[in-house]
Design a protein around this motif. Structure first.
Motif, PDB file in Angstrom:
ATOM      1  N   ARG A 108       0.817  -1.221   0.000  1.00  0.00           N
ATOM      2  CA  ARG A 108       0.000   0.000   0.000  1.00  0.00           C
ATOM      3  C   ARG A 108       0.849   1.269   0.000  1.00  0.00           C
ATOM      4  O   ARG A 108       0.338   2.351  -0.319  1.00  0.00           O
ATOM      5  CB  ARG A 108      -0.949   0.003   1.205  1.00  0.00           C
ATOM      6  CG  ARG A 108      -2.105  -0.969   1.059  1.00  0.00           C
ATOM      7  CD  ARG A 108      -3.116  -0.815   2.182  1.00  0.00           C
ATOM      8  NE  ARG A 108      -4.301  -1.631   1.952  1.00  0.00           N
ATOM      9  CZ  ARG A 108      -5.462  -1.447   2.576  1.00  0.00           C
ATOM     10  NH1 ARG A 108      -5.585  -0.484   3.465  1.00  0.00           N
ATOM     11  NH2 ARG A 108      -6.483  -2.229   2.296  1.00  0.00           N
ATOM     12  N   ASP A 109       2.099   1.140   0.329  1.00  0.00           N
ATOM     13  CA  ASP A 109       2.994   2.305   0.299  1.00  0.00           C
ATOM     14  C   ASP A 109       3.309   2.769  -1.117  1.00  0.00           C
ATOM     15  O   ASP A 109       3.860   3.847  -1.312  1.00  0.00           O
ATOM     16  CB  ASP A 109       4.315   1.978   1.006  1.00  0.00           C
ATOM     17  CG  ASP A 109       4.193   2.017   2.518  1.00  0.00           C
ATOM     18  OD1 ASP A 109       3.224   2.616   3.025  1.00  0.00           O
ATOM     19  OD2 ASP A 109       5.072   1.449   3.191  1.00  0.00           O
ATOM     20  N   PRO A 112       1.790   6.575  -2.216  1.00  0.00           N
ATOM     21  CA  PRO A 112       2.530   7.720  -1.706  1.00  0.00           C
ATOM     22  C   PRO A 112       3.986   7.749  -2.171  1.00  0.00           C
ATOM     23  O   PRO A 112       4.528   8.823  -2.468  1.00  0.00           O
ATOM     24  CB  PRO A 112       2.441   7.541  -0.188  1.00  0.00           C
ATOM     25  CG  PRO A 112       1.173   6.781   0.022  1.00  0.00           C
ATOM     26  CD  PRO A 112       1.096   5.835  -1.141  1.00  0.00           C
ATOM     27  N   ARG A 134      -0.768   8.863  -6.159  1.00  0.00           N
ATOM     28  CA  ARG A 134      -1.134   8.816  -4.746  1.00  0.00           C
ATOM     29  C   ARG A 134      -2.552   8.284  -4.522  1.00  0.00           C
ATOM     30  O   ARG A 134      -2.802   7.539  -3.566  1.00  0.00           O
ATOM     31  CB  ARG A 134      -1.020  10.198  -4.106  1.00  0.00           C
ATOM     32  CG  ARG A 134      -1.370  10.176  -2.613  1.00  0.00           C
ATOM     33  CD  ARG A 134      -1.078  11.460  -1.885  1.00  0.00           C
ATOM     34  NE  ARG A 134      -1.387  11.294  -0.470  1.00  0.00           N
ATOM     35  CZ  ARG A 134      -0.530  10.828   0.448  1.00  0.00           C
ATOM     36  NH1 ARG A 134       0.702  10.509   0.098  1.00  0.00           N
ATOM     37  NH2 ARG A 134      -0.900  10.685   1.715  1.00  0.00           N
ATOM     38  N   HIS A 135      -3.478   8.644  -5.408  1.00  0.00           N
ATOM     39  CA  HIS A 135      -4.893   8.441  -5.094  1.00  0.00           C
ATOM     40  C   HIS A 135      -5.614   7.383  -5.923  1.00  0.00           C
ATOM     41  O   HIS A 135      -6.834   7.251  -5.809  1.00  0.00           O
ATOM     42  CB  HIS A 135      -5.639   9.773  -5.246  1.00  0.00           C
ATOM     43  CG  HIS A 135      -5.202  10.826  -4.278  1.00  0.00           C
ATOM     44  ND1 HIS A 135      -5.284  10.666  -2.908  1.00  0.00           N
ATOM     45  CD2 HIS A 135      -4.663  12.063  -4.490  1.00  0.00           C
ATOM     46  CE1 HIS A 135      -4.818  11.761  -2.307  1.00  0.00           C
ATOM     47  NE2 HIS A 135      -4.437  12.613  -3.244  1.00  0.00           N
ATOM     48  N   GLU A 138      -7.928   5.182  -3.929  1.00  0.00           N
ATOM     49  CA  GLU A 138      -9.064   5.740  -3.205  1.00  0.00           C
ATOM     50  C   GLU A 138     -10.345   5.213  -3.867  1.00  0.00           C
ATOM     51  O   GLU A 138     -10.344   4.857  -5.052  1.00  0.00           O
ATOM     52  CB  GLU A 138      -9.049   7.268  -3.276  1.00  0.00           C
ATOM     53  CG  GLU A 138      -7.771   7.931  -2.809  1.00  0.00           C
ATOM     54  CD  GLU A 138      -7.574   7.949  -1.298  1.00  0.00           C
ATOM     55  OE1 GLU A 138      -8.443   7.394  -0.567  1.00  0.00           O
ATOM     56  OE2 GLU A 138      -6.562   8.513  -0.844  1.00  0.00           O
ATOM     57  N   TYR A 145      -7.575   3.812   0.088  1.00  0.00           N
ATOM     58  CA  TYR A 145      -6.365   4.314   0.741  1.00  0.00           C
ATOM     59  C   TYR A 145      -5.538   5.112  -0.260  1.00  0.00           C
ATOM     60  O   TYR A 145      -5.788   5.028  -1.466  1.00  0.00           O
ATOM     61  CB  TYR A 145      -5.557   3.139   1.319  1.00  0.00           C
ATOM     62  CG  TYR A 145      -5.022   2.146   0.292  1.00  0.00           C
ATOM     63  CD1 TYR A 145      -3.762   2.307  -0.294  1.00  0.00           C
ATOM     64  CD2 TYR A 145      -5.771   1.026  -0.100  1.00  0.00           C
ATOM     65  CE1 TYR A 145      -3.269   1.415  -1.233  1.00  0.00           C
ATOM     66  CE2 TYR A 145      -5.283   0.123  -1.030  1.00  0.00           C
ATOM     67  CZ  TYR A 145      -4.037   0.323  -1.588  1.00  0.00           C
ATOM     68  OH  TYR A 145      -3.552  -0.572  -2.530  1.00  0.00           O
ATOM     69  N   PRO A 146      -4.595   5.945   0.179  1.00  0.00           N
ATOM     70  CA  PRO A 146      -4.041   6.063   1.542  1.00  0.00           C
ATOM     71  C   PRO A 146      -4.756   7.071   2.429  1.00  0.00           C
ATOM     72  O   PRO A 146      -4.529   7.095   3.635  1.00  0.00           O
ATOM     73  CB  PRO A 146      -2.604   6.534   1.272  1.00  0.00           C
ATOM     74  CG  PRO A 146      -2.728   7.388   0.051  1.00  0.00           C
ATOM     75  CD  PRO A 146      -3.778   6.699  -0.806  1.00  0.00           C
ATOM     76  N   ASP A 147      -5.620   7.925   1.875  1.00  0.00           N
ATOM     77  CA  ASP A 147      -6.169   9.048   2.640  1.00  0.00           C
ATOM     78  C   ASP A 147      -7.654   8.924   2.954  1.00  0.00           C
ATOM     79  O   ASP A 147      -8.224   9.804   3.589  1.00  0.00           O
ATOM     80  CB  ASP A 147      -5.920  10.366   1.888  1.00  0.00           C
ATOM     81  CG  ASP A 147      -4.443  10.636   1.669  1.00  0.00           C
ATOM     82  OD1 ASP A 147      -3.667  10.449   2.628  1.00  0.00           O
ATOM     83  OD2 ASP A 147      -4.053  11.010   0.546  1.00  0.00           O
ATOM     84  N   GLY A 148      -8.293   7.851   2.488  1.00  0.00           N
ATOM     85  CA  GLY A 148      -9.703   7.664   2.781  1.00  0.00           C
ATOM     86  C   GLY A 148     -10.602   8.723   2.175  1.00  0.00           C
ATOM     87  O   GLY A 148     -11.668   9.033   2.725  1.00  0.00           O
ATOM     88  N   LEU A 149     -10.210   9.276   1.028  1.00  0.00           N
ATOM     89  CA  LEU A 149     -11.036  10.277   0.362  1.00  0.00           C
ATOM     90  C   LEU A 149     -12.295   9.624  -0.187  1.00  0.00           C
ATOM     91  O   LEU A 149     -12.315   8.425  -0.468  1.00  0.00           O
ATOM     92  CB  LEU A 149     -10.260  10.933  -0.781  1.00  0.00           C
ATOM     93  CG  LEU A 149      -8.945  11.629  -0.420  1.00  0.00           C
ATOM     94  CD1 LEU A 149      -8.316  12.252  -1.664  1.00  0.00           C
ATOM     95  CD2 LEU A 149      -9.158  12.683   0.659  1.00  0.00           C
TER      96      LEU A 149
END
Length: 223
Positions: A108-109, A112, A134-135, A138, A145-149
């Motif tokens: 999952r890294d 980012p 990055r997204h 989502e 993930y990673p930001d739960g948008l």
């Protein structure tokens, strides 16, 4: 100067692979040096990424976007969406059995990490690619993930690439699974299978995907 691609002589390269090669060839030299060796040995990632460039460009047009520059940047971003995987542990990526929780966190890294790489070596020139890197995991319902948008907080470009990414991942064979045909893949995306759910996708984009299903299939098969 374009970089030498040791795989560029592979036989029967389709149009998407040729486009993907052009994207890789145009990378800044410092970024190219970071990924060159890993990319040369990861045929699966090269082909997946190139197909996504073509699919994302098509979906962008179906969504009504007509700016050729934006569409080109979207396709470029789709090719580079998984660039962070080239910095991960190849042994974990190549596992054919279940991943541990630590393995899953490591994988999952890649989003980012890819965004960091593109920002560091490309700056504003990779603005869309950075967002997508990055997204692209989502989901529209906020469970990603990673930001739960959630919803339209997920950048449009990432919503498009996410849809194409799941389609291609389901269709393509992997070391740990067989690929599904187009019809079964569309059923999973529209009905769900326990892991993939239709709520994960922008409903408007998913509707376009269904409406233009035959075009999606034809493009995938041509790639």
């Amino acid at each position: 100067m374009a970089h030498h691609l040791p795989w560029a002589t592979e036989t029967a390269l389709g149009p998407s692979a040729c486009f993907g090669n052009r994207v890789f060839q145009a990378l800044p030299p410092a970024l190219w040096r970071q990924i060159e060796d890993s990319l040369a040995t990861d045929r699966e990632l090269r082909h997946h990424s190139s197909r996504l460039g073509a699919l994302a460009h098509l979906v962008g047009r179906l969504a009504g976007r007509t700016d050729s520059g934006w569409l080109a940047k979207l396709a470029e971003a789709a090719v580079l969406h998984d660039i962070g995987k080239l910095r991960l542990d190849a042994a974990i990526l190549g596992k054919t059995g279940p991943l541990t929780d630590a393995d899953k966190a490591h994988v999952r890294d890649h989003g980012p990490l890819g965004a960091e790489m593109l920002t560091a070596f490309g700056g504003e020139g990779f603005g869309i690619a950075t967002l997508v890197a990055r997204h692209h995991h989502e989901t529209y319902d906020g469970s990603g993930y990673p930001d739960g948008l959630a919803g339209e907080a997920v950048p449009e470009e990432a919503r498009i690439v996410a849809l194409c990414d799941v389609y291609d991942a389901l269709r393509a064979p992997r070391a740990y699974k067989s690929g599904f045909d187009h019809a079964h893949t569309m059923t999973i995306m529209t009905k769900g299978d326990g892991r993939t759910k239709p709520e994960h996708f922008d409903p408007h984009l998913l509707g376009l995907f269904v409406q233009h299903s035959s075009e999606i299939e034809a493009l995938y098969e041509a790639a």
